[in-house]
Design a protein around this motif. Sequence first.
Motif, PDB file in Angstrom:
ATOM      1  N   ALA A 105       0.840  -1.134   0.103  1.00 22.34           N
ATOM      2  CA  ALA A 105      -0.150   0.061  -0.019  1.00 22.34           C
ATOM      3  C   ALA A 105       0.934   1.146  -0.263  1.00 22.34           C
ATOM      4  O   ALA A 105       0.388   2.155  -0.643  1.00 22.34           O
ATOM      5  CB  ALA A 105      -0.907   0.076   1.097  1.00 22.34           C
ATOM      6  N   ALA A 106       1.941   1.112   0.810  1.00 25.63           N
ATOM      7  CA  ALA A 106       2.721   2.319   0.837  1.00 25.63           C
ATOM      8  C   ALA A 106       3.139   2.654  -0.328  1.00 25.63           C
ATOM      9  O   ALA A 106       3.800   3.975  -0.695  1.00 25.63           O
ATOM     10  CB  ALA A 106       3.796   2.276   1.939  1.00 25.63           C
ATOM     11  N   GLU A 107       3.560   1.823  -1.501  1.00 23.39           N
ATOM     12  CA  GLU A 107       4.094   2.177  -2.514  1.00 23.39           C
ATOM     13  C   GLU A 107       3.370   3.035  -3.419  1.00 23.39           C
ATOM     14  O   GLU A 107       3.950   3.694  -4.252  1.00 23.39           O
ATOM     15  CB  GLU A 107       4.192   0.779  -3.566  1.00 23.39           C
ATOM     16  N   HIS A 108       2.077   3.215  -3.038  1.00 22.47           N
ATOM     17  CA  HIS A 108       1.222   4.085  -3.830  1.00 22.47           C
ATOM     18  C   HIS A 108       0.653   5.268  -3.165  1.00 22.47           C
ATOM     19  O   HIS A 108      -0.041   6.196  -3.633  1.00 22.47           O
ATOM     20  CB  HIS A 108      -0.187   3.124  -4.064  1.00 22.47           C
ATOM     21  N   LEU A 109       0.958   5.412  -1.810  1.00 24.69           N
ATOM     22  CA  LEU A 109       0.465   6.402  -0.959  1.00 24.69           C
ATOM     23  C   LEU A 109       1.555   7.101  -0.161  1.00 24.69           C
ATOM     24  O   LEU A 109       2.689   6.672   0.127  1.00 24.69           O
ATOM     25  CB  LEU A 109      -0.413   5.918  -0.020  1.00 24.69           C
ATOM     26  N   THR A 110       1.224   8.542   0.142  1.00 29.37           N
ATOM     27  CA  THR A 110       2.411   9.230   0.947  1.00 29.37           C
ATOM     28  C   THR A 110       2.311   8.665   2.277  1.00 29.37           C
ATOM     29  O   THR A 110       1.259   8.053   2.707  1.00 29.37           O
ATOM     30  CB  THR A 110       2.084  10.497   0.961  1.00 29.37           C
ATOM     31  N   ASP A 111       3.087   9.170   3.185  1.00 24.76           N
ATOM     32  CA  ASP A 111       3.130   8.782   4.766  1.00 24.76           C
ATOM     33  C   ASP A 111       1.771   9.183   5.300  1.00 24.76           C
ATOM     34  O   ASP A 111       1.244   8.809   6.101  1.00 24.76           O
ATOM     35  CB  ASP A 111       4.438   9.255   5.421  1.00 24.76           C
ATOM     36  N   GLN A 112       1.443  10.506   4.940  1.00 22.08           N
ATOM     37  CA  GLN A 112       0.420  11.161   5.374  1.00 22.08           C
ATOM     38  C   GLN A 112      -0.911  10.349   5.084  1.00 22.08           C
ATOM     39  O   GLN A 112      -1.748   9.801   5.931  1.00 22.08           O
ATOM     40  CB  GLN A 112       0.090  12.716   4.850  1.00 22.08           C
ATOM     41  N   GLN A 113      -0.987   9.830   3.760  1.00 19.08           N
ATOM     42  CA  GLN A 113      -2.183   8.918   3.423  1.00 19.08           C
ATOM     43  C   GLN A 113      -2.048   7.633   3.986  1.00 19.08           C
ATOM     44  O   GLN A 113      -3.190   7.197   4.482  1.00 19.08           O
ATOM     45  CB  GLN A 113      -2.077   8.906   1.956  1.00 19.08           C
ATOM     46  N   MET A 114      -1.058   7.280   4.316  1.00 18.50           N
ATOM     47  CA  MET A 114      -0.774   5.887   5.177  1.00 18.50           C
ATOM     48  C   MET A 114      -1.208   6.234   6.372  1.00 18.50           C
ATOM     49  O   MET A 114      -2.195   5.257   6.835  1.00 18.50           O
ATOM     50  CB  MET A 114       0.631   5.205   5.037  1.00 18.50           C
ATOM     51  N   VAL A 115      -1.041   7.056   7.174  1.00 17.05           N
ATOM     52  CA  VAL A 115      -1.499   7.199   8.507  1.00 17.05           C
ATOM     53  C   VAL A 115      -3.058   7.482   8.334  1.00 17.05           C
ATOM     54  O   VAL A 115      -3.689   6.737   9.216  1.00 17.05           O
ATOM     55  CB  VAL A 115      -0.923   8.622   9.073  1.00 17.05           C
ATOM     56  N   GLU A 116      -3.567   8.355   7.489  1.00 17.96           N
ATOM     57  CA  GLU A 116      -5.074   8.521   7.573  1.00 17.96           C
ATOM     58  C   GLU A 116      -5.791   7.095   6.816  1.00 17.96           C
ATOM     59  O   GLU A 116      -6.707   7.024   7.632  1.00 17.96           O
ATOM     60  CB  GLU A 116      -5.342   9.615   6.182  1.00 17.96           C
ATOM     61  N   LEU A 117      -5.128   6.262   6.130  1.00 20.20           N
ATOM     62  CA  LEU A 117      -5.677   5.038   5.926  1.00 20.20           C
ATOM     63  C   LEU A 117      -5.815   4.385   7.039  1.00 20.20           C
ATOM     64  O   LEU A 117      -6.775   3.475   7.394  1.00 20.20           O
ATOM     65  CB  LEU A 117      -4.897   4.459   4.699  1.00 20.20           C
ATOM     66  N   SER A 118      -4.672   4.168   7.786  1.00 17.31           N
ATOM     67  CA  SER A 118      -4.667   3.416   8.957  1.00 17.31           C
ATOM     68  C   SER A 118      -5.760   3.991  10.092  1.00 17.31           C
ATOM     69  O   SER A 118      -6.513   3.179  10.530  1.00 17.31           O
ATOM     70  CB  SER A 118      -3.225   3.635   9.645  1.00 17.31           C
ATOM     71  N   LEU A 119      -5.884   5.299  10.185  1.00 20.71           N
ATOM     72  CA  LEU A 119      -6.698   5.919  10.984  1.00 20.71           C
ATOM     73  C   LEU A 119      -8.315   5.169  10.583  1.00 20.71           C
ATOM     74  O   LEU A 119      -9.081   5.184  11.513  1.00 20.71           O
ATOM     75  CB  LEU A 119      -6.700   7.245  11.021  1.00 20.71           C
ATOM     76  N   SER A 120      -8.464   5.405   9.197  1.00 19.77           N
ATOM     77  CA  SER A 120      -9.907   5.035   8.822  1.00 19.77           C
ATOM     78  C   SER A 120     -10.102   3.407   8.953  1.00 19.77           C
ATOM     79  O   SER A 120     -11.216   3.209   9.466  1.00 19.77           O
ATOM     80  CB  SER A 120      -9.701   5.464   7.131  1.00 19.77           C
ATOM     81  N   ILE A 121      -9.252   2.611   8.591  1.00 19.65           N
ATOM     82  CA  ILE A 121      -9.453   1.370   8.884  1.00 19.65           C
ATOM     83  C   ILE A 121      -9.630   1.021  10.224  1.00 19.65           C
ATOM     84  O   ILE A 121     -10.750   0.343  10.659  1.00 19.65           O
ATOM     85  CB  ILE A 121      -8.175   0.263   8.445  1.00 19.65           C
ATOM     86  N   ALA A 122      -8.811   1.601  11.105  1.00 18.76           N
ATOM     87  CA  ALA A 122      -9.110   1.337  12.402  1.00 18.76           C
ATOM     88  C   ALA A 122     -10.505   1.966  13.161  1.00 18.76           C
ATOM     89  O   ALA A 122     -11.252   1.354  14.022  1.00 18.76           O
ATOM     90  CB  ALA A 122      -8.007   2.096  13.658  1.00 18.76           C
ATOM     91  N   TRP A 123     -10.693   3.072  12.566  1.00 20.62           N
ATOM     92  CA  TRP A 123     -12.040   3.751  13.047  1.00 20.62           C
ATOM     93  C   TRP A 123     -13.216   2.977  12.776  1.00 20.62           C
ATOM     94  O   TRP A 123     -14.021   2.977  13.259  1.00 20.62           O
ATOM     95  CB  TRP A 123     -12.250   5.093  12.376  1.00 20.62           C
ATOM     96  N   TYR A 124     -13.268   2.488  11.274  1.00 18.58           N
ATOM     97  CA  TYR A 124     -14.426   1.586  10.863  1.00 18.58           C
ATOM     98  C   TYR A 124     -14.229   0.299  11.537  1.00 18.58           C
ATOM     99  O   TYR A 124     -15.439  -0.354  11.581  1.00 18.58           O
ATOM    100  CB  TYR A 124     -14.333   1.631   9.351  1.00 18.58           C
ATOM    101  N   ASN A 125     -13.101  -0.249  11.912  1.00 17.99           N
ATOM    102  CA  ASN A 125     -13.166  -1.388  12.601  1.00 17.99           C
ATOM    103  C   ASN A 125     -13.907  -1.214  14.177  1.00 17.99           C
ATOM    104  O   ASN A 125     -14.727  -2.108  14.516  1.00 17.99           O
ATOM    105  CB  ASN A 125     -11.876  -1.888  12.885  1.00 17.99           C
ATOM    106  N   SER A 126     -13.516  -0.201  14.806  1.00 16.18           N
ATOM    107  CA  SER A 126     -14.222   0.063  15.863  1.00 16.18           C
ATOM    108  C   SER A 126     -15.795   0.431  15.759  1.00 16.18           C
ATOM    109  O   SER A 126     -16.652  -0.007  16.562  1.00 16.18           O
ATOM    110  CB  SER A 126     -13.873   1.518  16.809  1.00 16.18           C
ATOM    111  N   GLY A 127     -16.280   1.076  14.767  1.00 12.55           N
ATOM    112  CA  GLY A 127     -17.486   1.309  14.307  1.00 12.55           C
ATOM    113  C   GLY A 127     -18.457   0.265  14.380  1.00 12.55           C
ATOM    114  O   GLY A 127     -19.290  -0.230  14.757  1.00 12.55           O
ATOM    115  N   VAL A 128     -17.815  -1.207  13.510  1.00  9.46           N
ATOM    116  CA  VAL A 128     -18.724  -2.453  13.468  1.00  9.46           C
ATOM    117  C   VAL A 128     -18.617  -3.002  14.778  1.00  9.46           C
ATOM    118  O   VAL A 128     -19.622  -3.624  14.762  1.00  9.46           O
ATOM    119  CB  VAL A 128     -17.811  -3.255  12.216  1.00  9.46           C
TER     120      VAL A 128
END
Length: 183
Positions: free
Chosen positions: A139-162
Motif C-alpha cells: 500500500a505504501a508504494e502508492h501512498l504518501t506517509d500522510q495518506q498511510m496514516v489517514e488510511l490506518s486511522l480510517s481502517i481502525a475507526w471503521y473497525n471500531s464502528g462495526v
Amino acid sequence: MARVPYLRREDADASLKPLYDRLETERKVPTANIFLALTHAPTQLDAFLTYANSLRAADLSPKLRELAILTVGHATRSAYEVAHHQSHGLKAGLTKEQLAAVADFESSDRFDEREKAVMRLAKESTLRVDVSEEAWRAAAEHLTDQQMVELSLSIAWYNSGVRVMGLLGIDLEDNYPHPFPNS
C-alpha cells in the motif's frame, strides 16, 4: 434487535436539540439508527461526528477510503457498514460492479494494484490486527506517509464502528437492501 432504544429527537431532552441539528445537517435524513443509539452518550457522539468528519476531509482519496471501509465491512460481515457505505462508494467513484466485487477483490479484475493493496491492508488489519510488512509496503508504494496514516486511522475507526454496531445490536434500516441476503 437494538440493545438500547433509538432516541429520536421528539423523545429526547431539549438540551440535545443542537446535537440533532448537527446530525440532520451533517448526515443523512432520516437519522441513521447508529446515531439514534449513540445519542444516549451525547458528548461521545459529538466527538464521534467530529472525528468521522476529519477522516472524510483527509488527503486520502475518498475512493480508496471507501474501498477500505467496505473491505472492513465485508471482512466482519457487517451488513450495516456495507449497506451504508455502498452509496458513499458510488459517490466516491466506485462502479456498481466494483461494489459487487469487494468481497472477492483478490480474484477480481475490477480493481487496480493500488486499490487491491489498500483492500489487502484493510482486510489483514481487520482479521489479524497486526499487518505484515508485505501488506504495508504494497500500500505504501502508492501512498504518501500522510495518506498511510489517514488510511490506518480510517481502517481502525471503521473497525471500531462495526464493533460498536455489533455490541449495540444496531438494526439495518428498512430502506437499505441487506448486502448479505442469505445471512
